[in-house]
Design an enzyme around this catalytic site. Sequence first.
Site, PDB file in Angstrom:
ATOM      1  CG  ASP A 118     -27.438 -45.400  62.974  1.00 30.39           C
ATOM      2  OD1 ASP A 118     -26.322 -45.532  63.500  1.00 30.39           O
ATOM      3  OD2 ASP A 118     -27.819 -46.082  61.998  1.00 30.39           O
ATOM      4  CB  ALA A 119     -32.740 -43.432  66.356  1.00 30.95           C
TER       5      ALA A 119
END
Length: 388
Positions: free
Chosen positions: A343-344
Amino acid sequence: MGTRPIWAYRLQITQIISLNQDLKISFSHSILYFSLSPNCRRQPQQKMAYEGILLGMGNPLLDISSVVDEDFLKKYDIKLNNAILAEEKHLLMYEEMASNPNVEYIAGGATQNSIKVAQWMLQIPGATSYMGCIGKDKFGEEMKKNSKAAGVNVHYLEDESAPTGTCAVCVVGGERSLIANLSAANCYKSEHLKRPENWALVEKAKYFYIAGFFLTVSPDSIQLVAEHAAANNKVFSMNLSAPFICEFFKDAQEKVLPYMDFVFGNETEARTFSKVHCWETDDVAEIALKISQWPKASGTFKRITVITQGADPVVVAEDGKVKQFPVILLPKEKLVDTNGAGDAFVGGFLSQLVQGKPIEVCVKAGCYASNVIIQRSGCTYPEKPEFN
């Protein structure tokens, strides 16, 4: 004078007074000029230019994160490095994890994580927006508070009948497995998207990002945004998200794939996608290339496929070619947990994409953000990024 005056008054002085680096007052030729340094002027202009530029939609979940052991995984039939939806056999697990002294509660959900990281990387309040469904409860209030503090403009649908969704994050030796109990997140309806105050966010945005998990909840909402992006020459991105999405939501995924300008995923998801489509290859570069060449609904942008491979290079397929970019290697002793790493990466990538930066810079930013997150518990980050 070097800077254009904003206002002026008549005085009989010739002198320059520097009050600070952002504010200068100069007296010259009987005129008092008041001007802001380029740095100070840039801030409101930058905020206006980027306001609402990136919109995410997804399943907002409260992460219940805890270090567990192998016996715990066996007890609840959990595989490491996997993401699944909760079944009946998993429901007691949340209570057991909540009783652990090391349990942590972190506002999450795949898309929301990426949007928050993009917002953090951009450091421009209101540059990002997000929609999803939460419950009308204390966890929902915590979610709103957390997201607003992160600078994200959230427009949640609040469901009165279902509790805010949760995600069990089981951490073993720095690796993680995710089991999502969607609850209220599963109640999102396109009617909420169509409300004028919410559709205004769609109209304002120039970039869209939706994790594949949202295909299980509101594929019609995804389709509305995808078609809007194609019709208005905007950039629409999605993530393969998990093997089960590729396997069990194949039709929904295929319907929206022609609208995707960017496709994100990891090597496991890419190989599952290949298997489901009978491509008979496990070669990640070849799979990325095939995905990038899938027919498109709009010819405005060529599709770019971005596949992460943990500690191995990031694979980018674009315009019939494949490039690989090294990641930032991290000593094992510095690894806290990998929850939110993917996600990051997407959040870091998007933070540069919306600024028109080249793909190699986007990948570099993604690798930086991911590297920061895996050195912390959950998808969290320090106050300011140190990315150049």
